[in-house]
Design an enzyme around this catalytic site. Structure first.
Site, PDB file in Angstrom:
ATOM      1  N   SER A  26       0.828  -1.193   0.000  1.00 50.76           N
ATOM      2  CA  SER A  26       0.000   0.000   0.000  1.00 50.76           C
ATOM      3  C   SER A  26       0.875   1.260   0.000  1.00 50.76           C
ATOM      4  O   SER A  26       1.657   1.466  -0.923  1.00 50.76           O
ATOM      5  CB  SER A  26      -0.953  -0.048   1.201  1.00 50.76           C
ATOM      6  OG  SER A  26      -1.975   0.900   1.079  1.00 50.76           O
TER       7      SER A  26
ATOM      8  N   ASP B 133     -10.210  -3.298  -5.034  1.00 52.57           N
ATOM      9  CA  ASP B 133      -9.279  -2.370  -4.396  1.00 52.57           C
ATOM     10  C   ASP B 133      -9.224  -1.084  -5.213  1.00 52.57           C
ATOM     11  O   ASP B 133      -9.010  -1.135  -6.432  1.00 52.57           O
ATOM     12  CB  ASP B 133      -7.891  -3.025  -4.328  1.00 52.57           C
ATOM     13  CG  ASP B 133      -6.839  -2.161  -3.659  1.00 52.57           C
ATOM     14  OD1 ASP B 133      -7.164  -1.080  -3.161  1.00 52.57           O
ATOM     15  OD2 ASP B 133      -5.664  -2.588  -3.654  1.00 52.57           O
TER      16      ASP B 133
ATOM     17  N   HIS C 157      -8.103  -4.947  -0.903  1.00 54.20           N
ATOM     18  CA  HIS C 157      -6.932  -4.243  -0.402  1.00 54.20           C
ATOM     19  C   HIS C 157      -6.553  -4.756   0.993  1.00 54.20           C
ATOM     20  O   HIS C 157      -7.401  -4.940   1.854  1.00 54.20           O
ATOM     21  CB  HIS C 157      -7.195  -2.737  -0.327  1.00 54.20           C
ATOM     22  CG  HIS C 157      -5.975  -1.945   0.006  1.00 54.20           C
ATOM     23  ND1 HIS C 157      -5.021  -1.621  -0.943  1.00 54.20           N
ATOM     24  CD2 HIS C 157      -5.512  -1.448   1.175  1.00 54.20           C
ATOM     25  CE1 HIS C 157      -4.048  -0.949  -0.368  1.00 54.20           C
ATOM     26  NE2 HIS C 157      -4.313  -0.829   0.916  1.00 54.20           N
TER      27      HIS C 157
END
Length: 357
Positions: free
Chosen positions: A143, A297, A327
């Site tokens: 991320s 995501d 995600h």
């Protein structure tokens, strides 16, 4: 967090950090790995060293945790678990970095911390101290950490003081651009759990400033000034995404934003924050790359576009796309949040490392 902020009791991100507090585990070694809480270039890191006698020089990873540049810690249970497994299963040295967080430390400070640790670790004397093979070092992150890993890999190319070259970069559902926040993945997954569009916009804006004017502009996708419109070529999903991801979505060039706002908060136009903004020539010098994207995501298309651009620049890219994942899926590999999809993706990630690092 929203309620606490509205009541004036604490900043939104302070409330969100309570998640981190509940996830923290003590820094302890085990029978396989020695864990040390230390600093590299004055930045806190957790250092994971295999206990078994080395058969030769070891491979190594510098890892950056996720959390939207505002949350997270290398000492969270899941990150600790992942680092221990990589260190033990691959006989690797792992440096897990606790860079300073926004909004207290806005861009470029988190990037500078990440870069300082990597540059320090890549010194010949440091690699030698930990028995690391200089030809087998990678950066990795998930991320926001994937964002930092990509930016660090790019910046190393421009630093004449760094002689050691990375062998690989591993980007797990990375955030790679803050220009266009109306990609098909942002539309398709605007209200999906874990990372809805509103939260991602908040993370992006807080990375640069807590001034709500930037967040409001980003939320309406009207934050890039006319004089920077040429940068949209690097994130034009109408030709960078495969047809199955474009679906029936129609590309719209984002409306121009305030030049004054961009002058006050120029970070979102900086490649160190948006690695997709660099030229193809610069991309062509990067190491082999592993990118994980998840269908459900908002950041899916960032990773897909980067994979496409890297391949076009001649880089060896392994792009794993998980059509059934969301995600943060790799965080779900230990009790009580233990999912088969998390274990499957983690296994593939470690397998790629074993074969390519």
């Amino acid at each position: 967090s929203e309620a606490l902020e509205m009541l004036g009791l604490m900043h939104y991100m302070e409330g969100m950090r309570l998640i981190t507090v509940f996830e923290m585990v003590p820094v302890t070694s085990d029978e396989n790995v020695t864990v040390t809480d230390t600093t590299f270039s004055n930045v806190p890191v957790l250092l994971y060293l295999p206990r078994r006698a080395p058969a030769g020089l070891r491979r190594a990873m510098v890892y950056f945790h996720g959390g939207g540049w505002c949350l997270g810690d290398a000492g969270m249970e899941t990150y600790d678990h992942m680092s221990r497994r990589v260190s033990n299963e691959l006989d690797a040295v792992v440096v897990s970095v606790n860079y300073r967080l926004a909004p207290e430390h806005s861009f470029p400070i988190p990037f500078e911390d990440a870069y300082a640790v990597t540059k320090f670790f890549l010194q010949s004397k440091v690699l030698s101290q930990y028995g690391v093979d200089p030809a087998r070092v990678c950066v990795a992150g998930d991320s926001a950490g994937g964002n930092l890993a990509a930016a660090v890999a790019q910046q190393l190319l421009e630093d004449p003081e760094v002689k050691t070259k990375l062998k690989a970069q591993i980007l797990l559902y990375p955030a790679l651009q803050a220009l266009d926040l109306d990609l098909p993945s942002y539309r398709d997954n605007a209200n999906k759990p874990v990372l809805p569009r509103t939260l991602m916009v908040r993370f992006w804006s807080e990375y640069f400033t807590s001034d709500p004017s930037l967040r409001e502009a980003m939320a309406s996708n009207r934050h890039v000034p006319a004089e920077s419109a040429h940068l949209f070529q690097f994130v034009n999903w109408s030709h960078l995404l495969p047809e199955e991801m474009r679906k029936a979505h129609v590309y719209r060039v984002p409306s121009h934003g305030s030049a004054a706002l961009a002058r006050r908060f120029p970070g979102f136009l900086d490649p160190r924050a948006s690695p997709l903004l660099v030229s193809d020539a610069r991309l062509s010098r990067l190491p082999r790359t592993y990118i994980l994207t998840c269908e459900h995501d908002v950041l899916r298309d960032d990773g897909v576009m980067y994979a496409q651009r890297l391949r076009a620049a001649g880089i060896s890219v392994t792009h794993d796309h998980a059509p059934d994942a969301f995600h943060g899926a790799l965080m779900f590999i230990s009790w009580p949040l233990d999912l088969a999809v998390g274990h499957r993706l983690f296994h593939r990630y470690v397998q790629w490392l074993d074969e390519n690092l």
